[in-house]
Design a protein around this motif. Sequence first.
Motif, PDB file in Angstrom:
ATOM      1  N   ARG A  57       2.108   6.913  -6.789  1.00 60.41           N
ATOM      2  CA  ARG A  57       0.873   8.009  -7.199  1.00 60.41           C
ATOM      3  C   ARG A  57       1.218   9.224  -6.848  1.00 60.41           C
ATOM      4  O   ARG A  57       1.083  10.074  -7.665  1.00 60.41           O
ATOM      5  N   GLU A  66       1.211   4.280  -2.929  1.00 57.55           N
ATOM      6  CA  GLU A  66       0.824   5.527  -2.499  1.00 57.55           C
ATOM      7  C   GLU A  66       2.053   6.334  -2.846  1.00 57.55           C
ATOM      8  O   GLU A  66       1.923   7.282  -3.447  1.00 57.55           O
ATOM      9  N   GLU A  83       0.924  -1.246  -0.168  1.00 61.73           N
ATOM     10  CA  GLU A  83       0.093  -0.069  -0.052  1.00 61.73           C
ATOM     11  C   GLU A  83       1.079   1.199  -0.036  1.00 61.73           C
ATOM     12  O   GLU A  83       0.805   2.384  -0.621  1.00 61.73           O
TER      13      GLU A  83
END
Length: 203
Positions: free
Chosen positions: A165, A162, A158
């Motif tokens: 992104r 992130e 995760e």
Amino acid sequence: MASSGSASSSSTEFRRKWDRDEYEAIAQQRIRAERDAAQAQNQKTAPVKREFLKQRDYKVDIDSKLGKSQVITKTTPASQSGGYYCNVCDCVVKDSINFLDHINGKKHQRNLGMSMRVERSSLDQVKKRFDVNKKKLEEKKKDYDIEQRMQELKEEEEKLKEYRREKRKERKRKADSSVDDDGGMDPEMAKIMGFGGFSSSKK
């Protein structure tokens, strides 16, 4: 004198004569029978050898009828009437706490053929028990370690997503700002291509 003697002997003949040997044998027989009966009684009341208390190898069902309603009539058998039925003692207990007290109690255990005494463990049995518990703990720890590792991997994944992104957003922002400043050309790209700048050489 003779006549009087004969009269006296005839006067005692009306009494019954007892055979002492016969009645002695009857008395001895009766005494033997009483002794045998007493021994048989003692054998019946001798203490019964019961098994030691054992751990239950099944789950006690106390919540299968929870929240269910049932119609009870006069002809309903005791096993299906309201409450908890014990088929060993053939009795009905009204609530779960008393039912657990009953199945752990002396009367129920006696009907199962067990005393309330626990077998004394030997040193080898204690060591084996320790080994079994140690193995269980290790297995539990392994399971926990695997679960924890999976959780950590998910968290890392995760975080990576992130981070990617954020990188993409940052690149997009830079690209948008460079288009506004240089008329659509990235300064690094302009350097590579040899376009240093278009300032005049005159002073």
